[in-house]
Design an enzyme around this catalytic site. Structure first.
Site, short mmCIF file in Angstrom:
data_model
loop_
_atom_site.label_atom_id
_atom_site.label_comp_id
_atom_site.label_asym_id
_atom_site.label_seq_id
_atom_site.Cartn_x
_atom_site.Cartn_y
_atom_site.Cartn_z
N GLU A 106 5.98 118.78 -97.17
CA GLU A 106 4.73 118.02 -97.10
C GLU A 106 4.21 117.91 -95.67
O GLU A 106 4.99 117.78 -94.72
CB GLU A 106 4.95 116.62 -97.70
CG GLU A 106 5.40 116.68 -99.16
CD GLU A 106 5.64 115.32 -99.78
OE1 GLU A 106 5.35 114.30 -99.12
OE2 GLU A 106 6.11 115.28 -100.93
N CYS A 120 0.37 115.96 -89.03
CA CYS A 120 1.78 115.55 -88.97
C CYS A 120 2.59 116.61 -89.71
O CYS A 120 2.45 116.77 -90.93
CB CYS A 120 1.94 114.18 -89.62
SG CYS A 120 3.65 113.60 -89.71
N CYS A 127 16.27 115.62 -94.90
CA CYS A 127 16.75 115.22 -93.57
C CYS A 127 18.18 114.75 -93.69
O CYS A 127 18.55 114.06 -94.66
CB CYS A 127 15.88 114.09 -93.01
SG CYS A 127 16.34 113.61 -91.32
N CYS A 131 18.40 107.76 -92.20
CA CYS A 131 17.83 106.48 -91.77
C CYS A 131 17.52 105.66 -93.01
O CYS A 131 16.87 106.14 -93.94
CB CYS A 131 16.59 106.72 -90.92
SG CYS A 131 16.92 107.59 -89.37
N CYS A 134 13.83 105.19 -94.49
CA CYS A 134 12.99 106.38 -94.63
C CYS A 134 13.19 107.05 -95.99
O CYS A 134 14.33 107.36 -96.38
CB CYS A 134 13.32 107.36 -93.50
SG CYS A 134 12.37 108.90 -93.56
N CYS A 351 3.94 107.06 -92.74
CA CYS A 351 5.20 107.24 -91.99
C CYS A 351 6.39 106.80 -92.84
O CYS A 351 6.42 105.69 -93.37
CB CYS A 351 5.12 106.41 -90.70
SG CYS A 351 6.59 106.50 -89.69
#
Length: 375
Positions: A106, A120, A127, A131, A134, A351
């Protein structure tokens, strides 16, 4: 040469993917095919400059017929395919790309009223950093993106939205993934983006964000001209160990001392600290005071970011009034600080909201005792 093969040409040979090469590699490849270096420059400008952003040999205006025929037989122009585009109520767009292996990545395009538009870009599918706040981190790491897959996100943004938004002026490596976990491809992709003969992004307007991989951070600061953002998000190791497990390997003291050391060699360079504000976790006035001390001696700016909720999230966003009070404490100490409120959150484009975890997800970590009431 490190050009990545892609598909097959008419002779059965694999095609070379043009967007995987930097200019010197492209120039060598063009010469290896029996053509002048000047043809490579014209091709480079068709791929990245002159408002063409070519995706096929049909879009190579000005290149001679024989050269175009060679390209059609031996080269591929892109590795991404558009799967869908979602528009948020604030005008933000989220582009879903299908990769050659059917995975999806994305990209977000964010128009601002001041005449700048930011793309972005993602650096990985998923990932590995886990975190806790996230959504992408829930996925775990599926794979790294190639140089071509990263660069093409910026090219597609310009092709799709320049006529609507005006020039796409800024790139932030803040999409899916930890950029420094894919450092080779990140440095190469960023150098292609800032090439003065091509996409011509200003190095000051290409920002690569990291959760704090210290060895790669050092390399980036020494090899790249682009801007750096560090996702800080806590003022104690106890909290950061929980919400950002990478801190267990590279703690706050090591991370910040590394920045102090490395930035001594950078002229007029400021690191951007990102601080996602989580209600009851990292938003106390004591946190604000500790943050002032942590960044002392580091040329920096600070972005206070509103947390964007997502399914399965334990956290809540800090109220805007408290974010303003937190900002004021930092500003009164002389820090340059900005509030960054949500963009695109109604389409999961904000974000920390990118990706699709699926059935197999990274583990949620144990909440420290003193924060159990907050979550």
């Amino acid at each position: 040469m490190t050009a990545r093969p892609c598909g097959s040409g008419s002779t059965g040979k694999s095609k070379v993917l043009l967007t995987e090469m930097d200019f010197s590699e492209l120039e060598r490849w063009v010469q290896s095919q029996g053509y002048r270096p000047g043809q490579a420059l014209m091709l480079w400008k068709c791929l990245y400059g002159n408002n063409i952003w070519a995706h096929s040999d049909d879009e190579l205006a000005g290149l001679n017929k024989e050269f175009r025929k060679m390209l059609s037989e031996n080269a591929s122009f892109k590795s991404l395919m558009i799967k869908d585009i979602h528009e948020a109520s604030d005008g933000t767009r989220k582009i879903l790309f299908t990769l050659e292996d059917e995975m999806v990545v994305e990209t977000v395009v964010i128009p601002f009223s001041q005449g700048r538009t930011t793309v972005c870009v993602s650096s990985q599918v998923g990932c590995a950093m886990n975190c806790q706040f996230c959504y992408t981190g829930r996925m775990g790491l599926r794979r790294h993106l190639s140089t071509a897959e990263i660069v093409e996100q910026a090219v597609f943004a310009r092709r799709l939205f320049t006529s609507e938004f005006g020039s796409i002026t800024n790139v932030v490596f803040m999409g899916m993934g930890e950029p420094f976990h894919n450092i080779e491809n990140i440095i190469k992709a960023a150098s292609i983006m800032v090439d003065e003969k091509g996409l011509q992004f200003s190095p000051r307007k290409v920002t690569v964000s990291t959760s704090g991989l210290v060895p790669q951070l050092k390399r980036f600061l020494r090899e790249s001209k682009c801007a750096l953002a560090v996702s800080l998000n806590a003022t104690t190791d106890e909290v950061r160990n929980w919400i950002m497990p990478i801190n267990r390997k590279y703690n706050l003291g090591l991370l910040l001392e590394t920045l102090r050391e490395e930035l001594r060699f950078k002229h007029r360079y400021k690191v951007l600290f990102e601080y996602v504000m989580l209600a009851g976790i990292n938003d106390s006035f004591e946190d604000a005071k500790r943050l002032i001390e942590l960044v002392r001696g580091i040329p920096c700016k600070i972005n206070l970011i509103s947390f964007n909720p997502h399914s399965g999230s334990l956290f809540k966003p800090t109220p805007e009034e408290k974010m303003i009070e937190f900002r004021n404490i930092l500003a009164e100490a002389g820090l340059v600080v900005f509030l960054r409120l949500s963009r695109g959150d109604d389409k999961m484009a904000a974000c920390g909201q990118l990706g699709e975890p699926g059935n197999i997800q990274a583990p949620m970590l144990r909440v420290p005792e003193q924060f159990r009431m907050a979550v």
